[in-house]
Design a protein around this motif. Structure first.
Motif, PDB file in Angstrom:
ATOM      1  N   GLU A  55       1.019  -1.361   0.100  1.00  0.00           N
ATOM      2  CA  GLU A  55      -0.010  -0.016  -0.006  1.00  0.00           C
ATOM      3  C   GLU A  55       0.925   1.255   0.011  1.00  0.00           C
ATOM      4  O   GLU A  55       1.926   1.328   0.492  1.00  0.00           O
ATOM      5  CB  GLU A  55      -0.859   0.058   1.199  1.00  0.00           C
TER       6      GLU A  55
ATOM      7  N   ASN B  36      -0.083  -2.860   4.193  1.00  0.00           N
ATOM      8  CA  ASN B  36      -1.048  -3.948   3.757  1.00  0.00           C
ATOM      9  C   ASN B  36      -0.278  -4.330   2.381  1.00  0.00           C
ATOM     10  O   ASN B  36       0.307  -3.805   1.563  1.00  0.00           O
ATOM     11  CB  ASN B  36      -2.355  -3.303   3.420  1.00  0.00           C
TER      12      ASN B  36
ATOM     13  N   TYR C 240      -7.012  -8.003   4.297  1.00  0.00           N
ATOM     14  CA  TYR C 240      -6.975  -6.789   4.138  1.00  0.00           C
ATOM     15  C   TYR C 240      -7.564  -5.748   5.278  1.00  0.00           C
ATOM     16  O   TYR C 240      -9.089  -6.244   5.141  1.00  0.00           O
ATOM     17  CB  TYR C 240      -7.211  -6.250   2.693  1.00  0.00           C
ATOM     18  N   GLU C 241      -7.104  -4.987   5.856  1.00  0.00           N
ATOM     19  CA  GLU C 241      -7.810  -4.360   6.800  1.00  0.00           C
ATOM     20  C   GLU C 241      -8.745  -5.066   7.559  1.00  0.00           C
ATOM     21  O   GLU C 241      -9.958  -4.773   7.808  1.00  0.00           O
ATOM     22  CB  GLU C 241      -8.631  -3.218   6.024  1.00  0.00           C
TER      23      GLU C 241
END
Lengths: 782, 97
Positions: free
Chosen positions: A101, A146, A778-779
């Motif tokens: 990211e 990420n 992710y997240e």
């Protein structure tokens, strides 16, 4: 833009001079920061929108920054940092393109330090020419960004040879295991023709894999920027349906439906709405709409359905009371909606509960929908006529039997008398001869001919009949008119006979009256006795004639199957079918019995005493006429063609008492309709459908639909939003001042004010778990 | 006693002390009590016409027991014979219609 307007072209596998340590001499020497313009030009020429420099176990932040500097200058919208890691799994080294990211520049600066020894000009391998899996994961943890991981799989999955550094070199078992645990977001291939081999592999490994598990994208693996790949027969760029952001990439790369080798995610139809223009408390808002799926979400009673009905001008609401309430709500909240979709742009609108109602009322063949799939209705008039003729025979038999019994009652006894002398006065007797019944029979023949001519007339007026045939029919008509004339003349003859009889009888009557005055008592007694005898004779004759009529009905019809028309469409068979499958004696008897009631076991035992009270009529005759009409009504209903949808095993699935199953049929068929253009609007498609079914078929149906048309839907279902990866989420909510707010965008969209995924997580029941399930890495802390 | 095509049925009219009796093939099929001379209509129909077919003919033969000089016996015979003939004629006329 907060929505995806078209797919973006990507390439995350480009090398630079930073890969020199691993490449043969001369391969990357010219791919330096000084030559970055060469790469930029080629990327722009190829209209690449999102890309990465992914060097072998190295990261050159300067080259990255130089390229990133080009964002939004040409076609390049996003440059993401990336490294092609060499990682050892079970003694084999595979290559993993790891994309980071780009939200923390400081962290990026650490990457090189963690993986590459600049002084020795070599990566910090803990294994021979590679990182161990543990080391690799440790590095990622330390980088603390990420990531999206794309594993190298240059050779096709079906290839007998395995290529070094491909995931398949670990063996099929390990490969399937990695796929199963979703270790990598995607697999990279280069040669275009491998796409089909990879699909073949999935098809043949369905027990271990499903098509959603394996996602493939292409990467150019370009080393010489001056030779940056041209799309040709062997290479094709990948298009992703996402915003050009890391989150967009992460979402797109984990959904096969967002990945394509041709940019064909949306329909090119002009029948679409670009935006919804709305003013709330005087503040103008423009909500962009995607060409694909637009999902309206929000609390109950916030106005989601209202929005659908208002933009379609309440054309599909058909409830003035609710329309009035909607208008009051808009006024109360000071909302003006200026977007109005004309009906010609709309394919279909299904308001809430419409699908269930349609199947309950079997109205799926009206209003155009599904109608085109149903075959033409066959003509069943001849079958109906045959059945009705039988019913007529039955009713007539009951009437004749009744008449017989009435006549039987009239046959009384008399006493023979002997008169010494015969009547000496003139005894005048009128003739009872009458040709009324003869005339009636001839009239019936004429009526039949006239009936034929009426039908011929109908045929002649039919626009589809050939001109030559019209002439033939006209000739036929003439023949019947001639026959009618012939029988009319015959009637005239018999009517004339009747007139003559009447004249004679009138004369005899007058004479009889005159003679009556001069008759003796004895003569009168003899006359009376002779009249008694004559009445006796007549009654016997009538009873005899009546006895010869069919007084016991026996059904006598040849079995004939009623034609069934059907049309196979995909998984379904559209049928036009009558309730009655064949005309038979059994059908006739059952039809009569149904109207007679259970009390009458034998239809021939029907009398004025046991005929059902439900059948109206002044006398038995009238009741029988009404009974006939009632049976005719039943026959009409039985012969009415009904639309049925069967599966291919010919089971009537429209009879299934499951609204969910009906929805499946409906959406399956709808998703296959790609000829009719237009927007599809639906309020809560998930109604009556189980979560399992939504996952199993409904999302796929909607995805297929979205390929052909714009969809605007209201939903409360998280799967519809997250798993379907809707193209645009429109959230209707209220702010702290209790004012209506609207926030919208692609699932991956976020700005300073809101984050669409967070909106979904916060406002849709089960939203957060759907997001987590959909997006494992992710997240997680959304 | 079923009728056939254009069958001729021959009945015999006899009398005894109490009744006038009609025989068909030597079987007693119809009686009229001399006390009241009642012709039972229903029985009359069943005897002569329930099996009758259009085209058949009926002949009522006056038997030996009927006294030629007895006017009442002759009147009874004539009445029954006339009834049968006229009924057949009327049935035939209806057929022609």
């Amino acid at each position: 833009m907060n929505i995806v307007e078209k797919g973006i072209k990507v390439d995350f596998h480009i090398h630079s001079i930073a890969s020199k340590h691993k490449e043969e001499s001369g391969k990357v020497e010219d791919s330096t920061i000084d030559n970055i313009d060469v790469l930029i030009k080629n990327l722009n020429d190829r209209q690449v929108n999102m890309c990465s420099i992914s060097d072998h176990d190295n990261f050159d932040i300067n080259i990255y920054r130089a390229l990133k500097n080009q964002e939004n200058k040409g076609t390049i919208k996003k440059v993401l940092p990336a490294v092609e890691f060499s990682v050892k799994y079970d003694s084999k080294v595979i290559h993993i393109i790891t994309i980071f990211e780009d939200n923390d520049d400081m962290k990026l600066e650490n990457i090189k330090k963690l993986i590459f020894d600049s002084q020795k000009d070599t990566p910090l391998y803990d294994q021979e020419k590679s990182f161990s899996e543990e080391k690799f994961l440790e590095i990622l943890k330390k980088i603390d960004l990420n990531v999206v991981m794309i594993a190298h799989q240059k050779e096709s999955l079906t290839s007998k040879k395995t290529r070094n550094n491909d995931v398949m070199s670990l063996g099929k078992e390990k490969f399937n295991e990695l796929v199963f645990i979703d270790y990598f977001e995607s697999f990279e291939f280069k040669n275009k023709r491998n796409e089909i081999f990879n699909k073949y592999y999935i098809e043949n490994n369905q027990e271990n894999l499903n098509s959603e598990d394996l996602r493939f994208i292409t990467g150019s693996d370009c080393h010489k920027w001056s030779e940056y790949p041209i799309e040709d027969e062997s290479f094709s760029f990948t298009y992703l349906k996402c915003l050009p952001t890391f989150r967009g990439l992460a979402m797109a790369i984990t959904n096969t439906k967002r990945i394509k080798l041709v940019n064909s995610f949306f329909s090119n139809s002009d029948n679409k709405v670009d935006n919804i223009k709305i003013s709330i408390n005087g503040e103008e808002k423009d909500i962009p709409l995607s060409r694909g799926i637009n999902a309206i979400i929000g609390d109950n009673s916030i106005g989601k359905s209202l929005l659908l009905h208002k933009i379609t001008n309440y054309e599909y609401l058909k409830d003035s009371r609710i329309e009035k309430k909607y208008e009051e709500y808009l006024n109360k909240n000071n909302i003006q909606l200026s977007t109005s979709i004309s009906q010609d742009k709309i394919y279909r609108v299904d308001k809430q509960g419409a699908v269930r109602e349609m199947f309950e009322k079997r109205t799926f063949n009206v209003n155009g929908f599904l109608n085109e799939y149903f075959p033409p209705v066959p003509n069943v008039e001849k079958y109906k006529t045959k059945v009705k003729d039988e019913i007529q025979r039955y009713i007539q038999a009951i009437k004749d039997n009744y008449d017989y019994r009435e006549n039987e009652k009239k046959v009384s006894s008399f006493y023979i008398k002997y008169f010494e002398e015969n009547a000496k006065s003139l005894n005048v007797q009128k003739t009872k001869k009458n040709f009324k019944s003869k005339i009636q029979k001839l009239n019936n023949i004429i009526a039949e001919f006239e009936d034929i001519n009426l039908k011929l007339d109908k045929l002649i007026k039919n626009k589809d009949i050939f001109e030559d045939d019209v002439k033939l029919l006209e000739e036929q008509k003439k023949i019947y008119y001639n026959l009618i004339d012939k029988y009319k003349n015959e009637i005239k003859k018999w009517k004339f006979e009747n007139r003559k009889i009447k004249i004679v009888n009138d004369c005899l009557g007058k004479l009889s009256q005159k003679l009556q005055k001069s008759k003796t008592d004895n003569t009168k007694a003899i006359e009376k006795y002779e009249n008694t005898l004559e009445t006796f004779e007549d009654n016997i004759v009538n009873l005899y004639l009546q006895s010869k009529k069919e007084r016991v009905y026996t059904a006598n019809i040849i079995n004939e199957k009623i034609p069934i028309e059907y049309n196979n469409v995909g998984k379904y068979r559209f049928i036009n079918k009558c309730d009655v499958e064949e005309i038979s004696n059994d059908y006739i008897i059952k039809s009569i019995k149904k109207l007679l009631g259970k009390k009458i076991k034998d239809i021939n035992t029907l009398t004025e005493d046991n005929i059902s009270e439900k059948i109206e009529g002044e006398d038995f005759y009238e009741k029988l006429d009404n009974l006939e009409k009632e049976i005719y009504k039943k026959i009409e209903a039985d012969f009415k063609y009904k639309p049925i949808i069967n599966n291919l095993e010919d089971k009537d699935i429209t009879k299934e008492l499951s609204a969910g199953f009906n929805s499946k049929i409906y959406f399956d068929i709808l998703s296959e309709q790609n000829q009719k253009d237009g927007i599809y609007i639906i309020d809560q498609p998930e109604d009556d459908v189980s979560q399992k079914s939504i996952k199993e078929y409904l999302l796929e149906d909607f995805y297929n639909m979205s390929q052909n048309r714009q969809i605007i839907l209201v939903t409360h279902n998280p799967q519809f939003i997250v798993n379907l990866d809707v193209d645009n989420v429109i959230y209707l909510g209220k702010n702290e001042n209790n004012e209506i707010i609207i926030q919208s965008g692609a699932l991956e969209y976020f700005n300073e004010d809101y984050d669409v995924l967070k909106i979904v997580a916060d406002n849709i029941d089960g939203g957060i778990s759907s997001i987590n399930e959909r997006w494992k890495r992710y997240e997680k802390n959304i | 006693m079923k009728g056939g095509k254009d069958m001729k049925r021959i009945y015999d009219f006899e009398e005894n002390d109490e009744t006038y009796v009609i025989f068909f093939e030597e079987t007693e099929v119809y009686t009229i009590n001399k006390d009241n001379l009642k012709v039972d209509g229903t029985k009359f129909y069943e005897t002569f016409f329930s099996e009758y077919s259009i085209g058949d003919s009926i002949e009522l033969k006056k038997g030996n027991s009927v006294e030629n000089g007895n006017k009442l016996s002759i009147a009874v015979y004539d009445t029954i014979s006339k009834l049968l003939n006229e009924i057949i004629q009327k049935i035939d006329e209806e057929k022609e219609d």
